[in-house]
Design a protein around this motif. Structure first.
Motif, PDB file in Angstrom:
ATOM      1  N   ARG A 139      -2.979  10.620   4.976  1.00  0.00           N
ATOM      2  CA  ARG A 139      -2.067  10.252   6.055  1.00  0.00           C
ATOM      3  C   ARG A 139      -2.336   8.816   6.521  1.00  0.00           C
ATOM      4  NH1 ARG A 139      -3.174  15.568   7.814  1.00  0.00           N
ATOM      5  NH2 ARG A 139      -4.614  14.781   9.411  1.00  0.00           N
ATOM      6  N   ALA A 140      -3.636   8.472   6.577  1.00  0.00           N
ATOM      7  CA  ALA A 140      -3.995   7.107   6.973  1.00  0.00           C
ATOM      8  C   ALA A 140      -3.478   6.099   5.942  1.00  0.00           C
ATOM      9  CB  ALA A 140      -5.510   6.981   7.114  1.00  0.00           C
ATOM     10  N   ALA A 141      -3.567   6.474   4.668  1.00  0.00           N
ATOM     11  CA  ALA A 141      -3.080   5.577   3.615  1.00  0.00           C
ATOM     12  C   ALA A 141      -1.574   5.397   3.703  1.00  0.00           C
ATOM     13  CB  ALA A 141      -3.471   6.133   2.251  1.00  0.00           C
ATOM     14  N   VAL A 142      -0.865   6.490   3.988  1.00  0.00           N
ATOM     15  CA  VAL A 142       0.593   6.406   4.124  1.00  0.00           C
ATOM     16  C   VAL A 142       0.957   5.489   5.288  1.00  0.00           C
ATOM     17  CG1 VAL A 142       2.670   7.705   4.727  1.00  0.00           C
ATOM     18  CG2 VAL A 142       1.069   8.624   3.030  1.00  0.00           C
ATOM     19  N   ARG A 143       0.236   5.630   6.415  1.00  0.00           N
ATOM     20  CA  ARG A 143       0.504   4.772   7.577  1.00  0.00           C
ATOM     21  C   ARG A 143       0.246   3.305   7.247  1.00  0.00           C
ATOM     22  NH1 ARG A 143      -2.168   8.959  10.413  1.00  0.00           N
ATOM     23  NH2 ARG A 143      -4.100   7.719  10.435  1.00  0.00           N
ATOM     24  N   SER A 144      -0.762   3.059   6.403  1.00  0.00           N
ATOM     25  CA  SER A 144      -1.107   1.680   6.045  1.00  0.00           C
ATOM     26  C   SER A 144      -0.121   1.075   5.058  1.00  0.00           C
ATOM     27  CB  SER A 144      -2.519   1.629   5.444  1.00  0.00           C
ATOM     28  OG  SER A 144      -3.486   2.063   6.380  1.00  0.00           O
ATOM     29  N   LEU A 145       0.523   1.913   4.274  1.00  0.00           N
ATOM     30  CA  LEU A 145       1.455   1.414   3.264  1.00  0.00           C
ATOM     31  C   LEU A 145       2.878   1.230   3.794  1.00  0.00           C
ATOM     32  CD1 LEU A 145       0.272   3.507   0.184  1.00  0.00           C
ATOM     33  CD2 LEU A 145       0.088   1.029   0.451  1.00  0.00           C
ATOM     34  N   ARG A 146       3.231   2.023   4.797  1.00  0.00           N
ATOM     35  CA  ARG A 146       4.614   1.972   5.295  1.00  0.00           C
ATOM     36  C   ARG A 146       5.055   0.579   5.766  1.00  0.00           C
ATOM     37  NH1 ARG A 146       4.718   7.807   8.276  1.00  0.00           N
ATOM     38  NH2 ARG A 146       5.664   8.989   6.548  1.00  0.00           N
ATOM     39  N   PRO A 147       4.173  -0.207   6.432  1.00  0.00           N
ATOM     40  CA  PRO A 147       4.624  -1.532   6.882  1.00  0.00           C
ATOM     41  C   PRO A 147       5.140  -2.422   5.764  1.00  0.00           C
ATOM     42  CG  PRO A 147       2.582  -0.942   7.985  1.00  0.00           C
ATOM     43  CD  PRO A 147       2.827   0.104   6.947  1.00  0.00           C
ATOM     44  N   PHE A 148       4.619  -2.240   4.541  1.00  0.00           N
ATOM     45  CA  PHE A 148       5.065  -3.081   3.435  1.00  0.00           C
ATOM     46  C   PHE A 148       6.509  -2.783   3.024  1.00  0.00           C
ATOM     47  CE2 PHE A 148       0.422  -2.805   2.966  1.00  0.00           C
ATOM     48  CZ  PHE A 148       0.098  -4.150   2.918  1.00  0.00           C
ATOM     49  N   LEU A 149       7.017  -1.619   3.443  1.00  0.00           N
ATOM     50  CA  LEU A 149       8.374  -1.220   3.081  1.00  0.00           C
ATOM     51  C   LEU A 149       9.406  -1.699   4.093  1.00  0.00           C
ATOM     52  CD1 LEU A 149       7.649   2.461   1.936  1.00  0.00           C
ATOM     53  CD2 LEU A 149       7.838   0.401   0.511  1.00  0.00           C
ATOM     54  N   ARG A 150       8.932  -2.257   5.216  1.00  0.00           N
ATOM     55  CA  ARG A 150       9.864  -2.727   6.230  1.00  0.00           C
ATOM     56  C   ARG A 150      10.509  -4.042   5.794  1.00  0.00           C
ATOM     57  NH1 ARG A 150       5.423  -1.603  10.919  1.00  0.00           N
ATOM     58  NH2 ARG A 150       5.635   0.673  10.972  1.00  0.00           N
ATOM     59  N   GLY A 151      11.744  -4.211   6.196  1.00  0.00           N
ATOM     60  CA  GLY A 151      12.501  -5.393   5.802  1.00  0.00           C
ATOM     61  C   GLY A 151      11.839  -6.692   6.225  1.00  0.00           C
ATOM     62  N   GLY A 152      11.713  -7.597   5.280  1.00  0.00           N
ATOM     63  CA  GLY A 152      11.200  -8.932   5.578  1.00  0.00           C
ATOM     64  C   GLY A 152       9.696  -9.087   5.522  1.00  0.00           C
ATOM     65  N   VAL A 153       8.935  -7.986   5.427  1.00  0.00           N
ATOM     66  CA  VAL A 153       7.471  -8.088   5.457  1.00  0.00           C
ATOM     67  C   VAL A 153       6.952  -8.835   4.236  1.00  0.00           C
ATOM     68  CG1 VAL A 153       5.298  -6.783   5.351  1.00  0.00           C
ATOM     69  CG2 VAL A 153       7.109  -6.089   6.919  1.00  0.00           C
ATOM     70  N   LEU A 154       7.452  -8.505   3.066  1.00  0.00           N
ATOM     71  CA  LEU A 154       6.959  -9.149   1.853  1.00  0.00           C
ATOM     72  C   LEU A 154       7.344 -10.628   1.795  1.00  0.00           C
ATOM     73  CD1 LEU A 154       7.609  -6.406  -0.862  1.00  0.00           C
ATOM     74  CD2 LEU A 154       5.458  -6.980   0.281  1.00  0.00           C
ATOM     75  N   GLU A 155       8.342 -11.039   2.599  1.00  0.00           N
ATOM     76  CA  GLU A 155       8.779 -12.429   2.608  1.00  0.00           C
ATOM     77  C   GLU A 155       8.134 -13.230   3.736  1.00  0.00           C
ATOM     78  OE1 GLU A 155      11.071  -9.839   2.440  1.00  0.00           O
ATOM     79  OE2 GLU A 155      11.089 -10.026   0.254  1.00  0.00           O
ATOM     80  N   SER A 156       7.409 -12.557   4.634  1.00  0.00           N
ATOM     81  CA  SER A 156       6.826 -13.224   5.798  1.00  0.00           C
ATOM     82  C   SER A 156       5.305 -13.276   5.671  1.00  0.00           C
ATOM     83  CB  SER A 156       7.215 -12.478   7.077  1.00  0.00           C
ATOM     84  OG  SER A 156       6.493 -12.969   8.187  1.00  0.00           O
ATOM     85  N   PRO A 157       4.716 -14.438   5.406  1.00  0.00           N
ATOM     86  CA  PRO A 157       3.258 -14.523   5.245  1.00  0.00           C
ATOM     87  C   PRO A 157       2.456 -13.925   6.399  1.00  0.00           C
ATOM     88  CG  PRO A 157       4.265 -16.527   4.448  1.00  0.00           C
ATOM     89  CD  PRO A 157       5.370 -15.724   5.092  1.00  0.00           C
TER      90      PRO A 157
ATOM     91  N   LEU B 101      -9.006   0.874   5.118  1.00  0.00           N
ATOM     92  CA  LEU B 101      -9.335   2.121   4.413  1.00  0.00           C
ATOM     93  C   LEU B 101     -10.658   2.005   3.666  1.00  0.00           C
ATOM     94  CD1 LEU B 101      -5.826   3.028   2.927  1.00  0.00           C
ATOM     95  CD2 LEU B 101      -6.972   4.137   4.857  1.00  0.00           C
ATOM     96  N   GLY B 102     -11.026   0.766   3.301  1.00  0.00           N
ATOM     97  CA  GLY B 102     -12.270   0.557   2.576  1.00  0.00           C
ATOM     98  C   GLY B 102     -12.075   0.619   1.073  1.00  0.00           C
ATOM     99  N   ASP B 103     -12.901  -0.129   0.347  1.00  0.00           N
ATOM    100  CA  ASP B 103     -12.773  -0.199  -1.116  1.00  0.00           C
ATOM    101  C   ASP B 103     -12.948   1.163  -1.780  1.00  0.00           C
ATOM    102  OD1 ASP B 103     -12.328  -2.897  -0.887  1.00  0.00           O
ATOM    103  OD2 ASP B 103     -14.398  -3.467  -1.337  1.00  0.00           O
ATOM    104  N   GLU B 104     -13.924   1.937  -1.306  1.00  0.00           N
ATOM    105  CA  GLU B 104     -14.195   3.243  -1.927  1.00  0.00           C
ATOM    106  C   GLU B 104     -13.001   4.179  -1.788  1.00  0.00           C
ATOM    107  OE1 GLU B 104     -17.338   6.993  -1.608  1.00  0.00           O
ATOM    108  OE2 GLU B 104     -17.785   5.083  -0.611  1.00  0.00           O
ATOM    109  N   ASN B 105     -12.421   4.223  -0.607  1.00  0.00           N
ATOM    110  CA  ASN B 105     -11.257   5.099  -0.397  1.00  0.00           C
ATOM    111  C   ASN B 105     -10.038   4.607  -1.175  1.00  0.00           C
ATOM    112  OD1 ASN B 105     -12.497   6.987   1.295  1.00  0.00           O
ATOM    113  ND2 ASN B 105     -12.148   5.700   3.113  1.00  0.00           N
ATOM    114  N   LEU B 106      -9.895   3.285  -1.287  1.00  0.00           N
ATOM    115  CA  LEU B 106      -8.776   2.746  -2.065  1.00  0.00           C
ATOM    116  C   LEU B 106      -8.894   3.162  -3.528  1.00  0.00           C
ATOM    117  CD1 LEU B 106      -8.477  -0.849  -0.532  1.00  0.00           C
ATOM    118  CD2 LEU B 106      -6.791   0.989  -0.356  1.00  0.00           C
TER     119      LEU B 106
END
Length: 294
Positions: free
Chosen positions: A25-43, A56-61
């Motif tokens: 669930r934490a991973a899903v919450r962390s990934l959702r922002p990348f799906l919002r409009g304009g995020v990938l285009e805004s540094p 999340l940490g390297d091990e969990n990733l």
């Protein structure tokens, strides 16, 4: 295995699954922002989203098989400013062409500066921000969005090109503000007055009657250094710099004064050419001044 041991095994399995579920669930919450409009285009928005994913940490990733996704996003983020620079610059130039507005690159180094008359626009691709300027004074800062950039441009033109501007009336108010400054400083007609003594008095000269009758903050009309520089440029365009036999002059900033931004104002034309001035003074209009520049 007895009943007690079986229950313990089930409890361990439940705890493990709950932990995994919580992590998912934490991973899903962390990934959702990348799906919002304009995020990938805004540094800046992209960097903030990456910070959330990295928590999340390297091990969990690795456990969630997200290490490669995280690495790809990191690479995308590093390349984002340059990608944005190329794309935004092209779209901005095209938008100016469609509007019939000139477009010129003034400085290629960060922040990139372009001239869209009569203003300059600073483009900071690392921060994802754009800043409109006149007289090298910041007027408006906003996100790197073409629609927002031109909305602000139109608003600034409307604000600075205030209706009812009359060169003769404006010069008369400048002359009165200058006269008041001379009196307060004990100076004689024709002597120079620094802007800090002149501009506040000019701002009062430009107030509407309702403020003069009832001086309240909400009735006060702001008048900035940039606005004064813009109005002087309007006088130059109108070719009218004299009032009642007196000519408006601006004294050049030299030496130490030129390095003190709080004391000087940069007066420019619509193309951005100009120089720093330190003082204002009026001279008899029939006598040529050696130091002008209004």
């Amino acid at each position: 295995m007895n009943a007690e041991q079986l229950q313990q095994a089930i409890q361990v399995a439940v705890a493990r699954l709950e932990g995994e579920s919580k992590l998912c669930r934490a991973a899903v919450r962390s990934l959702r922002p990348f799906l919002r409009g304009g995020v990938l285009e805004s540094p800046p928005r992209l960097r903030r989203a990456l910070q959330g994913l990295a928590k999340l940490g390297d091990e969990n990733l690795r456990k969630l098989e997200l290490a490669s996704v995280h690495a790809a996003l990191e690479q995308w983020s590093q390349e984002a400013p340059q990608r944005l620079r190329a794309e935004f610059g092209r779209r901005l130039k095209d938008a100016c062409a469609q509007r019939g507005i000139a477009f010129r690159v003034v400085r290629h180094e960060e922040p990139l500066e372009v001239r869209i008359p009569p203003f300059s626009l600073l483009l900071d691709f690392q921060r994802g921000r754009a800043t409109w300027q006149f007289a090298r004074e910041r007027l408006r800062e906003l996100d790197l969005d073409i629609a927002q950039v031109f909305k602000a441009y139109d608003a600034l033109r409307s604000e600075l090109d205030w209706k009812g501007f009359s060169p003769a009336d404006f010069l008369s108010r400048c002359y009165r503000a200058y006269s008041e400054a001379l009196f307060a400083l004990g100076k004689q007609r024709g002597e120079r007055v620094e802007f800090e003594h002149f501009l506040p008095r000019l701002a009062l000269q430009l107030q509407q009657r309702n403020f003069l009758r009832n001086p309240r903050q909400k009735l006060f009309r702001e008048y900035s250094r940039a606005h004064f520089a813009y109005d002087v440029w309007r006088l130059q365009r109108a070719g009218q710099l004299s009032y009642n036999g007196w000519r408006l002059n601006l004294g050049v900033a030299t030496g130490d004064s030129a390095r003190q931004p709080e004391r000087v104002i940069y007066f420019e034309d619509g193309d951005g050419n100009g120089e720093y001035k330190l003082t204002v003074f009026f001279s008899r209009s029939e006598v040529a001044s050696t130091e002008v520049s209004a």
